[in-house]
Design a protein around this motif. Sequence first.
Motif, PDB file in Angstrom:
ATOM      1  N   MET A  41      -2.144  11.586   1.046  1.00 52.24           N
ATOM      2  CA  MET A  41      -1.100  10.637   0.652  1.00 52.24           C
ATOM      3  C   MET A  41       0.236  11.008   1.284  1.00 52.24           C
ATOM      4  O   MET A  41       0.981  10.151   1.778  1.00 52.24           O
TER       5      MET A  41
ATOM      6  N   THR B 215       1.205   4.114  -3.018  1.00 53.80           N
ATOM      7  CA  THR B 215       0.981   5.506  -2.625  1.00 53.80           C
ATOM      8  C   THR B 215       2.173   6.374  -2.979  1.00 53.80           C
ATOM      9  O   THR B 215       2.021   7.498  -3.478  1.00 53.80           O
ATOM     10  N   SER B 216       3.384   5.861  -2.743  1.00 55.33           N
ATOM     11  CA  SER B 216       4.585   6.661  -3.009  1.00 55.33           C
ATOM     12  C   SER B 216       4.738   6.977  -4.490  1.00 55.33           C
ATOM     13  O   SER B 216       5.116   8.090  -4.859  1.00 55.33           O
TER      14      SER B 216
ATOM     15  N   LEU C 204      -5.400   5.941   4.464  1.00 58.38           N
ATOM     16  CA  LEU C 204      -5.574   6.876   3.345  1.00 58.38           C
ATOM     17  C   LEU C 204      -6.976   7.476   3.288  1.00 58.38           C
ATOM     18  O   LEU C 204      -7.386   7.980   2.240  1.00 58.38           O
TER      19      LEU C 204
ATOM     20  N   ASN D  42      -4.283  -1.988   3.745  1.00 60.14           N
ATOM     21  CA  ASN D  42      -3.246  -1.297   4.488  1.00 60.14           C
ATOM     22  C   ASN D  42      -2.586  -2.217   5.517  1.00 60.14           C
ATOM     23  O   ASN D  42      -1.838  -1.769   6.382  1.00 60.14           O
TER      24      ASN D  42
ATOM     25  N   ASN E 230       0.828  -1.201   0.000  1.00 60.58           N
ATOM     26  CA  ASN E 230       0.000   0.000   0.000  1.00 60.58           C
ATOM     27  C   ASN E 230       0.867   1.257   0.000  1.00 60.58           C
ATOM     28  O   ASN E 230       0.585   2.240  -0.704  1.00 60.58           O
ATOM     29  N   ARG E 231       1.944   1.227   0.758  1.00 62.00           N
ATOM     30  CA  ARG E 231       2.837   2.375   0.831  1.00 62.00           C
ATOM     31  C   ARG E 231       3.588   2.575  -0.491  1.00 62.00           C
ATOM     32  O   ARG E 231       3.790   3.711  -0.929  1.00 62.00           O
TER      33      ARG E 231
ATOM     34  N   ASN F 125      -6.197   2.121  -3.009  1.00 62.92           N
ATOM     35  CA  ASN F 125      -5.150   1.649  -3.912  1.00 62.92           C
ATOM     36  C   ASN F 125      -5.530   0.293  -4.480  1.00 62.92           C
ATOM     37  O   ASN F 125      -6.018  -0.587  -3.759  1.00 62.92           O
TER      38      ASN F 125
ATOM     39  N   TYR G 248       0.207  10.189   4.994  1.00 59.71           N
ATOM     40  CA  TYR G 248       0.299   8.734   5.181  1.00 59.71           C
ATOM     41  C   TYR G 248       1.733   8.252   4.979  1.00 59.71           C
ATOM     42  O   TYR G 248       2.251   7.442   5.764  1.00 59.71           O
TER      43      TYR G 248
ATOM     44  N   THR H  39      -4.528   4.664  -7.778  1.00 65.53           N
ATOM     45  CA  THR H  39      -5.076   5.299  -6.573  1.00 65.53           C
ATOM     46  C   THR H  39      -6.389   5.960  -6.967  1.00 65.53           C
ATOM     47  O   THR H  39      -6.410   6.847  -7.820  1.00 65.53           O
TER      48      THR H  39
ATOM     49  N   TRP I 134       1.688   9.304  -5.485  1.00 66.06           N
ATOM     50  CA  TRP I 134       1.841  10.631  -4.879  1.00 66.06           C
ATOM     51  C   TRP I 134       2.820  11.472  -5.690  1.00 66.06           C
ATOM     52  O   TRP I 134       2.567  12.653  -5.947  1.00 66.06           O
TER      53      TRP I 134
END
Length: 300
Positions: free
Chosen positions: A149, A110-111, A160, A232, A106-107, A165, A152, A215, A114
Amino acid sequence: MAKKKSGKQPIIGICALCKKESTLEESHIVPKFVFRYLNAHSFTGRIRTVAEPNRPLQDGKKLHLLCSDCEDLFNKDETLFSNKVFHPFKKNGFDGPVIYNGDWLNRFITSVNWRVLHQDLQKITTEQDNDKPLTPEILNTLSNAENVMRSYLLKERLNLDVLENHIILFNEEIMRELFSHPHAIIQGSAFGTPVIMNKDAMYVISNLVGILVITIIKKHPEEIWLNSFVSNESGEIPQSQHFDSPIVTELRKFEDFRQAYIEGISKNQLEKLQEKIRKDPDGFKNSETYKRIMMDRKLK
């Protein structure tokens, strides 16, 4: 007289993630391992973009975006994704469920998204399309999503909020539903872009050479996502996936982009490529470039 120091001068600025003044690293928008793979499996050892088809490149787009601490924050999740998802998928296809322990998947998504959204928001605020400007409501929604984002990723929040995601690992069935040349378009490309259909359907999507990470900022009430949601916490992504979403319209535009790329290659660049093939026909036939061409031809 003292000798001048070699190398580039450090770039001092505000880190886009932590908002602290620091020396800024050259950060990839789409992760570096994706472009390493594309280069390593390209016949020419170079990549080309639709915008500049006659300019062979060794790497993807980089910006002075993050400080070293924030760059390191992303590296851990990128390494896990590269080792546990990307390279196994490129080697064996989607041959079993993707199992993830903890929040790293999930991270990671997001990265990536983002960075794509942050970069685009910077452009939007300075280079708005006068013919189709975004409404204040849409801009506010995008800005709020970027802030969620960012918080988080900095571990200032545990989730989030309403953002979702998803991950799609493209197989033959999914690709054939979307494109006439799916291997060239999806398996041979890397890109990231926000997709704003209207105030009720907004997304950020990134294609990582056949792995689509999405996302969802505002979900259309009628769209369908089957076996693609990324939790998550620990979870798994089953092999059977399906999606029906407004992003399909945007993805199909890449057929036109592919045609524009082909038409944009100059005669000189084409002759250089043909000469390289004549000198190394076996190398061309063993390349992923050739294999993608042949797999697309079999679909017709």
